[in-house]
Motif scaffolding. Structure first.
Motif, PDB file in Angstrom:
ATOM      1  N   GLY A 171       0.671  -1.227  -0.166  1.00 55.75           N
ATOM      2  CA  GLY A 171      -0.002  -0.117  -0.120  1.00 55.75           C
ATOM      3  C   GLY A 171       0.861   1.268   0.063  1.00 55.75           C
ATOM      4  O   GLY A 171       0.333   2.258  -0.063  1.00 55.75           O
ATOM      5  N   VAL A 172       2.008   1.299  -0.179  1.00 54.15           N
ATOM      6  CA  VAL A 172       3.186   2.478  -0.182  1.00 54.15           C
ATOM      7  C   VAL A 172       2.679   2.925  -1.631  1.00 54.15           C
ATOM      8  O   VAL A 172       2.554   2.250  -2.729  1.00 54.15           O
ATOM      9  CB  VAL A 172       4.539   2.079   0.081  1.00 54.15           C
ATOM     10  CG1 VAL A 172       5.190   3.287  -0.069  1.00 54.15           C
ATOM     11  CG2 VAL A 172       4.810   1.476   1.532  1.00 54.15           C
ATOM     12  N   SER A 173       2.466   4.308  -1.549  1.00 62.48           N
ATOM     13  CA  SER A 173       2.107   5.060  -2.817  1.00 62.48           C
ATOM     14  C   SER A 173       3.594   4.821  -3.828  1.00 62.48           C
ATOM     15  O   SER A 173       4.518   4.918  -3.426  1.00 62.48           O
ATOM     16  CB  SER A 173       1.818   6.408  -2.641  1.00 62.48           C
ATOM     17  OG  SER A 173       3.005   7.301  -2.357  1.00 62.48           O
ATOM     18  N   ILE A 174       3.031   4.791  -5.035  1.00 56.11           N
ATOM     19  CA  ILE A 174       4.188   4.620  -6.000  1.00 56.11           C
ATOM     20  C   ILE A 174       5.258   5.947  -5.956  1.00 56.11           C
ATOM     21  O   ILE A 174       6.235   5.990  -6.385  1.00 56.11           O
ATOM     22  CB  ILE A 174       3.648   4.590  -7.478  1.00 56.11           C
ATOM     23  CG1 ILE A 174       4.696   3.962  -8.279  1.00 56.11           C
ATOM     24  CG2 ILE A 174       2.910   5.762  -7.942  1.00 56.11           C
ATOM     25  CD1 ILE A 174       4.209   3.211  -9.566  1.00 56.11           C
ATOM     26  N   THR A 175       4.725   6.995  -5.713  1.00 53.05           N
ATOM     27  CA  THR A 175       5.365   8.527  -5.668  1.00 53.05           C
ATOM     28  C   THR A 175       6.375   8.318  -4.477  1.00 53.05           C
ATOM     29  O   THR A 175       7.535   8.695  -4.534  1.00 53.05           O
ATOM     30  CB  THR A 175       4.548   9.534  -5.539  1.00 53.05           C
ATOM     31  OG1 THR A 175       3.603   9.458  -4.507  1.00 53.05           O
ATOM     32  CG2 THR A 175       3.729  10.004  -6.797  1.00 53.05           C
ATOM     33  N   THR A 176       6.197   7.561  -3.394  1.00 54.79           N
ATOM     34  CA  THR A 176       6.846   7.443  -2.333  1.00 54.79           C
ATOM     35  C   THR A 176       7.960   6.529  -2.843  1.00 54.79           C
ATOM     36  O   THR A 176       9.360   6.931  -2.538  1.00 54.79           O
ATOM     37  CB  THR A 176       6.255   6.759  -1.039  1.00 54.79           C
ATOM     38  OG1 THR A 176       5.299   7.850  -0.646  1.00 54.79           O
ATOM     39  CG2 THR A 176       7.090   6.597  -0.062  1.00 54.79           C
ATOM     40  N   ILE A 177       7.785   5.496  -3.417  1.00 54.80           N
ATOM     41  CA  ILE A 177       8.736   4.599  -3.847  1.00 54.80           C
ATOM     42  C   ILE A 177       9.481   5.255  -4.929  1.00 54.80           C
ATOM     43  O   ILE A 177      10.839   5.100  -4.897  1.00 54.80           O
ATOM     44  CB  ILE A 177       8.043   3.289  -4.662  1.00 54.80           C
ATOM     45  CG1 ILE A 177       7.312   2.587  -3.373  1.00 54.80           C
ATOM     46  CG2 ILE A 177       9.078   2.453  -4.993  1.00 54.80           C
ATOM     47  CD1 ILE A 177       6.356   1.782  -3.716  1.00 54.80           C
ATOM     48  N   GLN A 178       9.039   5.929  -5.769  1.00 52.90           N
ATOM     49  CA  GLN A 178       9.759   6.823  -6.700  1.00 52.90           C
ATOM     50  C   GLN A 178      11.082   7.491  -6.036  1.00 52.90           C
ATOM     51  O   GLN A 178      12.171   7.615  -6.556  1.00 52.90           O
ATOM     52  CB  GLN A 178       8.951   7.948  -7.575  1.00 52.90           C
ATOM     53  CG  GLN A 178       9.636   8.599  -8.283  1.00 52.90           C
ATOM     54  CD  GLN A 178       8.692   9.848  -9.056  1.00 52.90           C
ATOM     55  OE1 GLN A 178       7.563   9.855  -8.494  1.00 52.90           O
ATOM     56  NE2 GLN A 178       9.305  10.389  -9.789  1.00 52.90           N
ATOM     57  N   LYS A 179      10.608   8.370  -4.774  1.00 49.08           N
ATOM     58  CA  LYS A 179      11.682   8.951  -4.237  1.00 49.08           C
ATOM     59  C   LYS A 179      12.617   8.406  -3.567  1.00 49.08           C
ATOM     60  O   LYS A 179      13.768   8.536  -3.490  1.00 49.08           O
ATOM     61  CB  LYS A 179      10.761   9.852  -3.140  1.00 49.08           C
ATOM     62  CG  LYS A 179       9.940  11.071  -3.686  1.00 49.08           C
ATOM     63  CD  LYS A 179      10.607  12.138  -4.594  1.00 49.08           C
ATOM     64  CE  LYS A 179       9.708  12.819  -4.925  1.00 49.08           C
ATOM     65  NZ  LYS A 179      10.190  13.921  -5.742  1.00 49.08           N
ATOM     66  N   MET A 180      12.062   7.118  -3.044  1.00 54.08           N
ATOM     67  CA  MET A 180      12.995   6.205  -2.341  1.00 54.08           C
ATOM     68  C   MET A 180      14.105   5.707  -3.227  1.00 54.08           C
ATOM     69  O   MET A 180      15.158   5.287  -2.734  1.00 54.08           O
ATOM     70  CB  MET A 180      12.155   4.982  -1.641  1.00 54.08           C
ATOM     71  CG  MET A 180      11.581   5.457  -0.443  1.00 54.08           C
ATOM     72  SD  MET A 180      10.364   4.166   0.224  1.00 54.08           S
ATOM     73  CE  MET A 180      11.644   2.639   0.408  1.00 54.08           C
ATOM     74  N   LEU A 181      13.644   5.369  -4.616  1.00 53.43           N
ATOM     75  CA  LEU A 181      14.681   4.639  -5.618  1.00 53.43           C
ATOM     76  C   LEU A 181      15.164   5.891  -6.128  1.00 53.43           C
ATOM     77  O   LEU A 181      16.224   5.565  -7.002  1.00 53.43           O
ATOM     78  CB  LEU A 181      13.554   4.202  -6.661  1.00 53.43           C
ATOM     79  CG  LEU A 181      13.072   2.725  -5.883  1.00 53.43           C
ATOM     80  CD1 LEU A 181      12.140   1.960  -6.933  1.00 53.43           C
ATOM     81  CD2 LEU A 181      14.067   1.654  -5.420  1.00 53.43           C
ATOM     82  N   GLY A 182      15.050   7.364  -6.043  1.00 54.08           N
ATOM     83  CA  GLY A 182      15.765   8.111  -6.572  1.00 54.08           C
ATOM     84  C   GLY A 182      15.606   8.538  -8.419  1.00 54.08           C
ATOM     85  O   GLY A 182      16.115   8.993  -9.042  1.00 54.08           O
ATOM     86  N   HIS A 183      14.352   7.966  -8.554  1.00 55.93           N
ATOM     87  CA  HIS A 183      13.846   8.092 -10.025  1.00 55.93           C
ATOM     88  C   HIS A 183      13.368   9.663 -10.287  1.00 55.93           C
ATOM     89  O   HIS A 183      12.615  10.358  -9.266  1.00 55.93           O
ATOM     90  CB  HIS A 183      12.785   7.132 -10.292  1.00 55.93           C
ATOM     91  CG  HIS A 183      13.254   5.747 -10.372  1.00 55.93           C
ATOM     92  ND1 HIS A 183      12.430   4.623 -10.121  1.00 55.93           N
ATOM     93  CD2 HIS A 183      14.426   5.352 -10.536  1.00 55.93           C
ATOM     94  CE1 HIS A 183      13.062   3.386 -10.182  1.00 55.93           C
ATOM     95  NE2 HIS A 183      14.262   4.018 -10.261  1.00 55.93           N
ATOM     96  N   ALA A 184      13.817  10.118 -11.156  1.00 50.50           N
ATOM     97  CA  ALA A 184      13.175  11.440 -11.657  1.00 50.50           C
ATOM     98  C   ALA A 184      11.899  11.503 -12.429  1.00 50.50           C
ATOM     99  O   ALA A 184      11.053  12.378 -12.157  1.00 50.50           O
ATOM    100  CB  ALA A 184      14.338  12.413 -12.624  1.00 50.50           C
ATOM    101  N   GLN A 185      11.496  10.371 -13.103  1.00 48.15           N
ATOM    102  CA  GLN A 185      10.414  10.165 -13.650  1.00 48.15           C
ATOM    103  C   GLN A 185       9.670   9.025 -13.227  1.00 48.15           C
ATOM    104  O   GLN A 185       9.968   7.995 -12.813  1.00 48.15           O
ATOM    105  CB  GLN A 185      10.445   9.958 -15.183  1.00 48.15           C
ATOM    106  CG  GLN A 185      11.317  10.921 -15.886  1.00 48.15           C
ATOM    107  CD  GLN A 185      10.766  12.127 -16.305  1.00 48.15           C
ATOM    108  OE1 GLN A 185       9.427  11.917 -16.594  1.00 48.15           O
ATOM    109  NE2 GLN A 185      11.296  13.278 -15.963  1.00 48.15           N
TER     110      GLN A 185
END
Length: 52
Positions: free
Chosen positions: A14-28
């Motif tokens: 249930g973690v939002s994909i935008t949170t995961i984006q930040k954790m992984l360091g993805h710009a897009q």
């Protein structure tokens, strides 16, 4: 492999994909979406949150 497994697991929990984006360091966000797999249980979890 660990990044993919971790990202998929966090999405499933249930973690939002935008949170995961930040954790992984993805710009897009598009890059993060590669890690997401829609599993049957994920669909059930998401739909159970909807109130009719």
């Amino acid at each position: 492999m660990a990044r993919h497994t971790s990202a998929t697991y966090l999405l499933f929990k249930g973690v939002s994909i935008t949170t995961i984006q930040k954790m992984l360091g993805h710009a897009q966000l598009k890059t993060t979406q590669i890690y997401s797999k829609v599993m049957e249980q994920t669909i059930i979890n998401e739909l159970s949150k909807v109130e009719f």
